[in-house]
Design a protein around this motif. Structure first.
Motif, PDB file in Angstrom:
ATOM      1  N   ASP A 122       0.809  -1.219   0.000  1.00 37.36           N
ATOM      2  CA  ASP A 122       0.000   0.000   0.000  1.00 37.36           C
ATOM      3  C   ASP A 122       0.843   1.270   0.000  1.00 37.36           C
ATOM      4  O   ASP A 122       0.319   2.359   0.205  1.00 37.36           O
ATOM      5  N   LYS A 123       2.154   1.152  -0.224  1.00 34.13           N
ATOM      6  CA  LYS A 123       3.015   2.314  -0.327  1.00 34.13           C
ATOM      7  C   LYS A 123       3.472   2.487  -1.769  1.00 34.13           C
ATOM      8  O   LYS A 123       3.883   1.530  -2.418  1.00 34.13           O
ATOM      9  N   SER A 124       3.383   3.720  -2.257  1.00 33.42           N
ATOM     10  CA  SER A 124       3.765   3.996  -3.639  1.00 33.42           C
ATOM     11  C   SER A 124       5.288   3.986  -3.780  1.00 33.42           C
ATOM     12  O   SER A 124       6.003   4.591  -2.976  1.00 33.42           O
ATOM     13  N   ILE A 125       5.764   3.280  -4.795  1.00 32.53           N
ATOM     14  CA  ILE A 125       7.194   3.187  -5.082  1.00 32.53           C
ATOM     15  C   ILE A 125       7.445   3.837  -6.436  1.00 32.53           C
ATOM     16  O   ILE A 125       6.853   3.438  -7.445  1.00 32.53           O
ATOM     17  N   PHE A 126       8.298   4.843  -6.447  1.00 32.75           N
ATOM     18  CA  PHE A 126       8.576   5.548  -7.692  1.00 32.75           C
ATOM     19  C   PHE A 126       9.449   4.672  -8.591  1.00 32.75           C
ATOM     20  O   PHE A 126      10.551   4.279  -8.216  1.00 32.75           O
ATOM     21  N   VAL A 127       8.935   4.354  -9.753  1.00 27.90           N
ATOM     22  CA  VAL A 127       9.659   3.502 -10.701  1.00 27.90           C
ATOM     23  C   VAL A 127      10.595   4.330 -11.563  1.00 27.90           C
ATOM     24  O   VAL A 127      11.694   3.906 -11.921  1.00 27.90           O
ATOM     25  N   GLY A 128      10.144   5.550 -11.902  1.00 29.32           N
ATOM     26  CA  GLY A 128      10.984   6.430 -12.698  1.00 29.32           C
ATOM     27  C   GLY A 128      10.456   6.616 -14.106  1.00 29.32           C
ATOM     28  O   GLY A 128       9.322   6.276 -14.429  1.00 29.32           O
ATOM     29  N   GLN A 129      11.311   7.165 -14.951  1.00 25.50           N
ATOM     30  CA  GLN A 129      10.922   7.435 -16.327  1.00 25.50           C
ATOM     31  C   GLN A 129      11.062   6.168 -17.160  1.00 25.50           C
ATOM     32  O   GLN A 129      12.056   5.451 -17.075  1.00 25.50           O
ATOM     33  N   ARG A 130      10.055   5.915 -17.965  1.00 23.04           N
ATOM     34  CA  ARG A 130      10.049   4.739 -18.812  1.00 23.04           C
ATOM     35  C   ARG A 130       9.522   5.094 -20.201  1.00 23.04           C
ATOM     36  O   ARG A 130       8.835   6.105 -20.379  1.00 23.04           O
ATOM     37  N   LYS A 131       9.855   4.262 -21.161  1.00 24.36           N
ATOM     38  CA  LYS A 131       9.297   4.395 -22.495  1.00 24.36           C
ATOM     39  C   LYS A 131       8.172   3.372 -22.659  1.00 24.36           C
ATOM     40  O   LYS A 131       8.358   2.192 -22.400  1.00 24.36           O
ATOM     41  N   TYR A 132       7.016   3.871 -23.079  1.00 21.98           N
ATOM     42  CA  TYR A 132       5.889   3.002 -23.393  1.00 21.98           C
ATOM     43  C   TYR A 132       5.686   3.020 -24.904  1.00 21.98           C
ATOM     44  O   TYR A 132       6.131   3.928 -25.601  1.00 21.98           O
ATOM     45  N   ARG A 133       4.987   2.013 -25.385  1.00 22.62           N
ATOM     46  CA  ARG A 133       4.752   1.886 -26.821  1.00 22.62           C
ATOM     47  C   ARG A 133       3.264   1.647 -27.066  1.00 22.62           C
ATOM     48  O   ARG A 133       2.667   0.733 -26.513  1.00 22.62           O
ATOM     49  N   ARG A 134       2.681   2.519 -27.900  1.00 25.39           N
ATOM     50  CA  ARG A 134       1.279   2.349 -28.254  1.00 25.39           C
ATOM     51  C   ARG A 134       1.113   1.128 -29.164  1.00 25.39           C
ATOM     52  O   ARG A 134       2.090   0.605 -29.701  1.00 25.39           O
ATOM     53  N   LEU A 135      -0.115   0.711 -29.322  1.00 30.01           N
ATOM     54  CA  LEU A 135      -0.362  -0.468 -30.137  1.00 30.01           C
ATOM     55  C   LEU A 135       0.003  -0.246 -31.599  1.00 30.01           C
ATOM     56  O   LEU A 135       0.252  -1.210 -32.330  1.00 30.01           O
ATOM     57  N   ASP A 136       0.076   1.039 -32.028  1.00 35.36           N
ATOM     58  CA  ASP A 136       0.474   1.325 -33.402  1.00 35.36           C
ATOM     59  C   ASP A 136       1.992   1.445 -33.549  1.00 35.36           C
ATOM     60  O   ASP A 136       2.499   1.756 -34.621  1.00 35.36           O
ATOM     61  N   GLY A 137       2.709   1.229 -32.429  1.00 39.59           N
ATOM     62  CA  GLY A 137       4.159   1.263 -32.471  1.00 39.59           C
ATOM     63  C   GLY A 137       4.784   2.577 -32.045  1.00 39.59           C
ATOM     64  O   GLY A 137       6.009   2.661 -31.893  1.00 39.59           O
ATOM     65  N   THR A 138       3.976   3.608 -31.828  1.00 40.15           N
ATOM     66  CA  THR A 138       4.502   4.907 -31.409  1.00 40.15           C
ATOM     67  C   THR A 138       5.069   4.821 -29.993  1.00 40.15           C
ATOM     68  O   THR A 138       4.421   4.298 -29.092  1.00 40.15           O
ATOM     69  N   VAL A 139       6.272   5.341 -29.811  1.00 44.64           N
ATOM     70  CA  VAL A 139       6.930   5.318 -28.506  1.00 44.64           C
ATOM     71  C   VAL A 139       6.757   6.676 -27.818  1.00 44.64           C
ATOM     72  O   VAL A 139       6.878   7.715 -28.470  1.00 44.64           O
ATOM     73  N   PHE A 140       6.477   6.662 -26.535  1.00 44.73           N
ATOM     74  CA  PHE A 140       6.314   7.897 -25.777  1.00 44.73           C
ATOM     75  C   PHE A 140       6.882   7.692 -24.380  1.00 44.73           C
ATOM     76  O   PHE A 140       7.188   6.566 -23.965  1.00 44.73           O
ATOM     77  N   PHE A 141       7.020   8.789 -23.639  1.00 49.35           N
ATOM     78  CA  PHE A 141       7.643   8.747 -22.320  1.00 49.35           C
ATOM     79  C   PHE A 141       6.596   8.866 -21.212  1.00 49.35           C
ATOM     80  O   PHE A 141       5.625   9.617 -21.337  1.00 49.35           O
ATOM     81  N   VAL A 142       6.829   8.139 -20.138  1.00 49.17           N
ATOM     82  CA  VAL A 142       5.954   8.230 -18.971  1.00 49.17           C
ATOM     83  C   VAL A 142       6.805   8.246 -17.701  1.00 49.17           C
ATOM     84  O   VAL A 142       7.970   7.826 -17.711  1.00 49.17           O
ATOM     85  N   GLU A 143       6.217   8.768 -16.644  1.00 52.91           N
ATOM     86  CA  GLU A 143       6.749   8.586 -15.304  1.00 52.91           C
ATOM     87  C   GLU A 143       5.804   7.635 -14.586  1.00 52.91           C
ATOM     88  O   GLU A 143       4.588   7.846 -14.605  1.00 52.91           O
TER      89      GLU A 143
END
Length: 204
Positions: free
Chosen positions: A134-155
């Protein structure tokens, strides 16, 4: 005359009601048999009512939880750390990936644009941390990929929660693509002016 015989419905949290026998006919009498009958029925009825109240409370809490999750602007999804499957997700997550409905076999590797071994290692490390439920753990910046292949950044951040008597991960991801692009443009501009300044110094 009216005859009454009643016993309280008791639970661990106290009295939740009363079960009573009521007779209006004069020829009827209430005896120890009626009392024993009530004594047998009341514990079971109290347990049943308490269970039903608990179920109603859980259903109400689940409905409120679902409403909050679905209205959140950040992408939220529930991840099974063993199978690496996405169990549930809110609308923001679906919009982020560019799909209308959550695929039944969506793996975390399908949209996290990093080495699968690295992703699995991060998940295992989060799950192995003791005392952080129940405690939030910061994972950091990651790259995600949409189903169409587009890559974007998330925290992203992860929280271990209990869901259907099983420990899973609730992941919250925020799209920071615009912020990342602005940062990269600024860094590129700084490098450009730095080279320009160096060339001017060399010319002088």
């Amino acid at each position: 005359p009216e005859l009454w015989l009643g016993l309280p419905l008791l639970t661990q949290r106290g009295c939740i009601g009363l079960l009573a026998l009521h007779y209006e006919q004069e020829q009827q009498t209430l005896c120890s048999t009626h009392q024993r009958l009530l004594s047998l029925i009341t514990p079971q009825l109290a347990a049943l009512l308490r269970s039903r109240a608990t179920e109603d409370s859980l259903s109400s809490s689940e409905a409120k939880y679902t409403a909050v999750i679905q209205q959140a602007r950040d992408a939220i999804f529930l991840l099974d750390p063993e199978t690496k499957l996405v169990i549930e997700a809110n609308g923001a997550f679906l919009d982020m990936l560019g799909c209308e409905h959550l695929p039944t076999d969506l793996l975390v590797f399908d949209f996290v644009d990093h080495d699968p071994a690295e992703v699995a290692l991060v998940i295992d490390r989060i799950c192995s941390r003791t005392g952080d439920t129940d405690k939030s753990i910061f994972v950091g910046q990651r790259k995600y990929r949409r189903l169409d292949g587009t890559v974007f950044f998330v925290e992203a951040s992860a929280t271990r929660i209990t869901y259907l008597n099983k420990v899973i991960l609730m992941i919250i991801a925020r799209d920071i693509t615009e912020r990342q692009q602005a940062l990269e443009a600024l860094q590129q501009s700084e490098r450009k002016y730095r080279r320009l300044a160096e060339n001017i110094n060399d010319a002088i």
